[in-house]
Design a protein around this motif. Structure first.
Motif, PDB file in Angstrom:
ATOM      1  N   THR A  56       0.925  15.691  39.286  1.00 25.28           N
ATOM      2  CA  THR A  56       1.054  16.590  40.440  1.00 25.28           C
ATOM      3  C   THR A  56       2.527  16.690  40.805  1.00 25.28           C
ATOM      4  O   THR A  56       3.312  15.767  40.549  1.00 25.28           O
ATOM      5  CB  THR A  56       0.262  16.085  41.663  1.00 25.28           C
ATOM      6  OG1 THR A  56       0.876  14.900  42.173  1.00 25.28           O
ATOM      7  CG2 THR A  56      -1.192  15.804  41.303  1.00 25.28           C
ATOM      8  N   GLU A  57       2.875  17.792  41.420  1.00 22.85           N
ATOM      9  CA  GLU A  57       4.261  17.985  41.852  1.00 22.85           C
ATOM     10  C   GLU A  57       4.271  19.012  42.971  1.00 22.85           C
ATOM     11  O   GLU A  57       3.678  20.090  42.850  1.00 22.85           O
ATOM     12  CB  GLU A  57       5.117  18.465  40.678  1.00 22.85           C
ATOM     13  CG  GLU A  57       6.609  18.301  40.897  1.00 22.85           C
ATOM     14  CD  GLU A  57       7.400  18.444  39.608  1.00 22.85           C
ATOM     15  OE1 GLU A  57       8.576  18.055  39.595  1.00 22.85           O
ATOM     16  OE2 GLU A  57       6.839  18.943  38.604  1.00 22.85           O
ATOM     17  N   ASN A  58       4.910  18.633  44.081  1.00 21.80           N
ATOM     18  CA  ASN A  58       5.042  19.533  45.229  1.00 21.80           C
ATOM     19  C   ASN A  58       3.696  20.093  45.683  1.00 21.80           C
ATOM     20  O   ASN A  58       3.547  21.277  46.002  1.00 21.80           O
ATOM     21  CB  ASN A  58       5.998  20.682  44.902  1.00 21.80           C
ATOM     22  CG  ASN A  58       7.394  20.190  44.573  1.00 21.80           C
ATOM     23  OD1 ASN A  58       7.880  19.233  45.181  1.00 21.80           O
ATOM     24  ND2 ASN A  58       8.036  20.822  43.603  1.00 21.80           N
ATOM     25  N   TYR A  63      -3.419  20.464  36.160  1.00 26.43           N
ATOM     26  CA  TYR A  63      -4.561  19.815  35.520  1.00 26.43           C
ATOM     27  C   TYR A  63      -5.899  20.304  36.055  1.00 26.43           C
ATOM     28  O   TYR A  63      -6.051  20.643  37.243  1.00 26.43           O
ATOM     29  CB  TYR A  63      -4.473  18.303  35.693  1.00 26.43           C
ATOM     30  CG  TYR A  63      -3.615  17.652  34.630  1.00 26.43           C
ATOM     31  CD1 TYR A  63      -4.155  17.292  33.409  1.00 26.43           C
ATOM     32  CD2 TYR A  63      -2.258  17.427  34.856  1.00 26.43           C
ATOM     33  CE1 TYR A  63      -3.371  16.703  32.421  1.00 26.43           C
ATOM     34  CE2 TYR A  63      -1.459  16.841  33.878  1.00 26.43           C
ATOM     35  CZ  TYR A  63      -2.035  16.480  32.659  1.00 26.43           C
ATOM     36  OH  TYR A  63      -1.246  15.914  31.681  1.00 26.43           O
ATOM     37  N   LYS A  64      -6.880  20.310  35.159  1.00 27.66           N
ATOM     38  CA  LYS A  64      -8.277  20.492  35.496  1.00 27.66           C
ATOM     39  C   LYS A  64      -9.040  19.235  35.080  1.00 27.66           C
ATOM     40  O   LYS A  64      -8.716  18.600  34.069  1.00 27.66           O
ATOM     41  CB  LYS A  64      -8.870  21.703  34.762  1.00 27.66           C
ATOM     42  CG  LYS A  64      -8.285  23.040  35.198  1.00 27.66           C
ATOM     43  CD  LYS A  64      -8.919  24.178  34.401  1.00 27.66           C
ATOM     44  CE  LYS A  64      -8.326  25.525  34.832  1.00 27.66           C
ATOM     45  NZ  LYS A  64      -8.911  26.650  34.042  1.00 27.66           N
ATOM     46  N   GLY A  91      -1.831  16.052  47.963  1.00 28.83           N
ATOM     47  CA  GLY A  91      -2.006  17.413  48.461  1.00 28.83           C
ATOM     48  C   GLY A  91      -2.443  18.403  47.405  1.00 28.83           C
ATOM     49  O   GLY A  91      -2.732  19.561  47.704  1.00 28.83           O
ATOM     50  N   ALA A  92      -2.504  17.969  46.147  1.00 34.20           N
ATOM     51  CA  ALA A  92      -2.858  18.874  45.049  1.00 34.20           C
ATOM     52  C   ALA A  92      -4.367  18.909  44.848  1.00 34.20           C
ATOM     53  O   ALA A  92      -5.035  17.877  44.922  1.00 34.20           O
ATOM     54  CB  ALA A  92      -2.181  18.422  43.760  1.00 34.20           C
ATOM     55  N   THR A  93      -4.881  20.087  44.591  1.00 32.53           N
ATOM     56  CA  THR A  93      -6.299  20.258  44.300  1.00 32.53           C
ATOM     57  C   THR A  93      -6.498  20.423  42.802  1.00 32.53           C
ATOM     58  O   THR A  93      -5.982  21.369  42.199  1.00 32.53           O
ATOM     59  CB  THR A  93      -6.866  21.492  45.028  1.00 32.53           C
ATOM     60  OG1 THR A  93      -6.712  21.309  46.446  1.00 32.53           O
ATOM     61  CG2 THR A  93      -8.333  21.694  44.691  1.00 32.53           C
ATOM     62  N   GLN A 181       1.099   7.956  49.446  1.00 29.68           N
ATOM     63  CA  GLN A 181       1.338   9.375  49.683  1.00 29.68           C
ATOM     64  C   GLN A 181       2.511   9.785  48.801  1.00 29.68           C
ATOM     65  O   GLN A 181       3.617   9.274  48.950  1.00 29.68           O
ATOM     66  CB  GLN A 181       1.663   9.627  51.163  1.00 29.68           C
ATOM     67  CG  GLN A 181       0.546   9.248  52.124  1.00 29.68           C
ATOM     68  CD  GLN A 181      -0.685  10.108  51.953  1.00 29.68           C
ATOM     69  OE1 GLN A 181      -0.603  11.298  51.625  1.00 29.68           O
ATOM     70  NE2 GLN A 181      -1.858   9.506  52.166  1.00 29.68           N
ATOM     71  N   GLU A 182       2.247  10.648  47.831  1.00 31.39           N
ATOM     72  CA  GLU A 182       3.237  10.976  46.811  1.00 31.39           C
ATOM     73  C   GLU A 182       3.484  12.480  46.739  1.00 31.39           C
ATOM     74  O   GLU A 182       2.526  13.268  46.724  1.00 31.39           O
ATOM     75  CB  GLU A 182       2.758  10.495  45.439  1.00 31.39           C
ATOM     76  CG  GLU A 182       2.599   8.979  45.327  1.00 31.39           C
ATOM     77  CD  GLU A 182       3.919   8.267  45.091  1.00 31.39           C
ATOM     78  OE1 GLU A 182       4.972   8.910  45.205  1.00 31.39           O
ATOM     79  OE2 GLU A 182       3.892   7.057  44.800  1.00 31.39           O
ATOM     80  N   ALA A 183       4.747  12.869  46.684  1.00 31.42           N
ATOM     81  CA  ALA A 183       5.071  14.279  46.465  1.00 31.42           C
ATOM     82  C   ALA A 183       4.974  14.637  44.995  1.00 31.42           C
ATOM     83  O   ALA A 183       4.602  15.753  44.628  1.00 31.42           O
ATOM     84  CB  ALA A 183       6.480  14.591  46.982  1.00 31.42           C
ATOM     85  N   ALA A 184       5.329  13.695  44.118  1.00 30.31           N
ATOM     86  CA  ALA A 184       5.298  13.948  42.678  1.00 30.31           C
ATOM     87  C   ALA A 184       4.752  12.708  41.980  1.00 30.31           C
ATOM     88  O   ALA A 184       5.190  11.584  42.248  1.00 30.31           O
ATOM     89  CB  ALA A 184       6.688  14.274  42.157  1.00 30.31           C
TER      90      ALA A 184
END
Length: 644
Positions: A56-58, A63-64, A91-93, A181-184
């Motif tokens: 994940t990034e930003n 990925y699926k 925050g990534a879905t 909690q990670e941004a990337a």
């Protein structure tokens, strides 16, 4: 982050602790930073151009998550947990899709969960021999990530392991789950990473704390209390516990076979015609129980066993009544095996005895020449489809098996290692983690959790059931579950680090105060060991039926209970004075109250004369309300809580 200050009472009581050998976990506990770190053993994966592959990034991801079109329950749960916790952490879905029409492509951003077409096309080897029932495997193939197990529960645990490596996912209890909690977040190069639990076929803590497999699986436990354990696909027990009545094998149903029955609750394991009938009954039921792996044959729930002339003679031949049971089990296993071979049935079936009370002594001996335990003879050695679940109900639970200071050390280790010699491939344990005569008494098994886990791994124990109380909560039950969930998976983990991490992350701003309360309990047990007589008490031994050494009004004085409430009030105060959010504060109040309700239980049950009528009624109202909220409905194994 606060520092756990260690066991302050340790320095005052050190001599007593070493003299009595009670607590393996009483070394100083200090750890300044308990936040799970990024994986130290795995390097970030890179693509063909040498660029790191990002999970994940930003707040977004390429990925699926891919699951089979006919996904098993555990595979679907694994995918939803992956998507859920990655969303909360980054925050990534990550969408969940079925594998229909999807082909293996090392450049594609896929997380394959379970037995997908992607896994089939990858040529990744997934072996039951390597992974057992619950081991896991994580692999990279280009950008693709594969999470799998030889069985579907292993796939679920692979998802949890992946989350642990990627975002620091750690389950302290089902309502306290940590993740960064990670941004990337990079994808790591897993290099066909494998993790197999030390107790490889299943770990089951029968208690009222879990309400479903979805909850218990978070801590890598099976689910159930006393009627068999459930994995993701259902109950894995075709027969459970004291089981022959469930096959309708009773005196009333077999009037032509009085020789099969002894007394009011036991059967005669010397009767091979009875073994033939048990095998026939099991064979009838196997097709009706597609998820049933274990078929347990156990005597009645008493400390007696058959004492007919045949059994007396066979005990001489086979070393013990446990040996008589082993010969019986082998006969049943032989007949079931023959039936499965004749009918081309490809399925794992294990005939599992229950070595309990009268059948608890193994048919083994110690060979002075080899330094090894060995079966009395070949007739008692377990067949490949036969095993034993040993239930050491009378053993000391306050010391580890390897602690020579325990009064019963040699007998305990002889039995444990003796059963391992008789059943080298299929040894299971029925353990205990409550006081069955008093659920409100703190269960003092802290001294053996770590060392015993190492012994179980050394002996090749494959399955553990640990029986707790029927109630929803007991004293420090979440701590005990956490330690067992970690150490039964990997007994090499450091006990003190686990202990510290739990207190800091579970009790947060009240961690120091709750440690003070835990210390008070340990110090009080040492006082009890000094004050009560008998060899067991003098060396601090006890078991799940201790009576009356450690429970009741005389051993837990009003002064002690009020001191406990004073310490718990300090924990409440620490929460109120903290900067935690209100929602976290409320959760912490509940966790402190779980401990206090057990103190109030003793005050309510034994010390009514210390209160005015109105004050006692107020205590009772609060106590009963809290018990209802926490699912506490029993005082002991047979006594339901009711107002006085």
């Amino acid at each position: 982050m606060k520092k756990i200050k260690g066991l302050k009472v340790l320095y005052l009581l050190l001599a007593l602790v070493f003299a009595m050998g009670c607590f393996a976990g009483c070394a100083e506990k200090t750890k300044t930073d308990t936040t799970p770190e990024l994986s130290e053993t795995l390097a970030p994966a890179k693509d063909n151009q040498g660029n790191p592959i990002m999970l994940t990034e930003n707040g977004s991801s390429n990925y699926k998550i891919v699951i089979p079109a006919d996904a098993m329950t555990a595979e679907s749960l694994a995918a939803s947990q992956l998507s859920n916790f990655l969303k909360q952490s980054t925050g990534a879905t990550l969408p969940i899709v079925q594998d229909t029409g999807i082909s293996y492509d090392e450049n594609a951003y896929y997380i394959s969960v379970g037995e997908t077409t992607l896994l089939e096309q990858s040529n990744i080897e997934v072996s039951r021999d390597e992974l057992g029932a619950e081991g896991l495997k994580i692999c990279n193939r280009g950008r693709q990530i594969f999470l799998t197990g030889a069985e579907s529960d292993g796939t679920l645990y692979a998802a949890y392991e992946f989350l642990a490596k990627e975002i620091g996912f750690e389950v302290y209890y089902i309502d306290e789950i940590y993740y960064r909690q990670e941004a990337a977040v990079p994808v790591y190069a897993y290099n066909d990473y494998v993790s197999v639990p030390d107790i490889s076929e299943g770990r089951w803590v029968g208690c009222g704390m879990f309400k479903s497999f979805a909850e218990s699986s978070l801590m890598r436990f099976q689910y159930g209390y006393a009627d068999g354990s459930f994995n993701s696909e259902g109950n894995i027990w075709g027969l459970w516990s004291h089981s022959l009545p469930y096959l309708n094998i009773t005196k009333e149903n077999y009037p032509d076979h009085p020789e099969w029955f002894y007394g009011s609750s036991q059967v005669c394991f010397s009767q091979m015609s009875l073994a033939d009938e048990v095998a026939r009954k099991i064979i009838e039921k196997i097709p009706e129980t597609p998820n049933g792996k274990y078929w347990q044959i156990g005597d009645g729930d008493s400390n007696s066993s058959c004492n007919c002339t045949d059994c007396q003679d066979n005990r001489e031949l086979y070393g013990s009544q446990g040996g008589v049971l082993m010969v019986f089990l082998n006969r049943v296993g032989e007949l079931v095996d023959e039936w499965m071979t004749e009918n081309n049935i490809d399925r794992e079936i294990l005939i599992l005895g229950l070595a309990y009370e009268g059948t608890s002594t193994p048919p083994s001996r110690y060979n002075e020449t080899t330094g090894e335990y060995e079966p009395i003879n070949e007739k008692v050695r377990a067949r490949s489809n036969v095993g034993m679940m040993y239930a050491p109900i009378t053993d000391c639970t306050h010391h580890s098996y390897m602690d020579e200071r325990c009064y019963d050390h040699q007998t305990r280790i002889d039995k444990m290692k003796g059963w391992a010699a008789v059943c080298p491939d299929n040894l299971s344990l029925w353990l205990y983690n409550t006081n069955f005569r008093d659920y409100f008494l703190p269960f003092n098994d802290w001294g053996g959790i770590k060392d015993d886990a190492e012994l179980y791994e050394e002996l090749g124990v494959e399955y553990i059931f640990s029986q707790s109380c029927k109630n929803g909560r007991t004293s420090f039950d979440a701590l005990r579950l956490y330690l067992r969930s970690k150490l039964w998976w990997d007994s090499s983990l450091d006990y003190n680090t686990l202990f510290d991490n739990f207190f800091i992350n579970y009790y947060k701003s009240a961690s120091e105060e709750m440690l003070d309360y835990f210390e008070l309990i340990q110090a009080h047990y040492i006082t009890l060991y000094q004050s009560v007589g008998g060899s067991r008490a003098q060396v601090g031994c006890g078991n799940c039926f201790d009576s009356p050494q450690y429970y009741g009004m005389g051993n837990w004085s009003y002064e002690y209970l009020m001191k406990a409430k004073e310490l718990l009030q300090k924990a409440y105060d620490a929460v109120e004075n903290s900067e935690e959010s209100e929602s976290v504060k409320e959760k912490l109040r509940e966790r402190i109250r779980v401990e206090e309700v057990h103190i109030d239980g003793y005050l309510w049950n034994y010390y009514s004369t210390f209160y005015s009528k109105d004050a006692y009624e107020a205590l009772e109202d609060t106590f009963m309300d809290d018990c209802a909220r926490f699912g506490i409905s029993y005082w002991n194994e047979s006594t339901v809580l009711t107002r006085k």
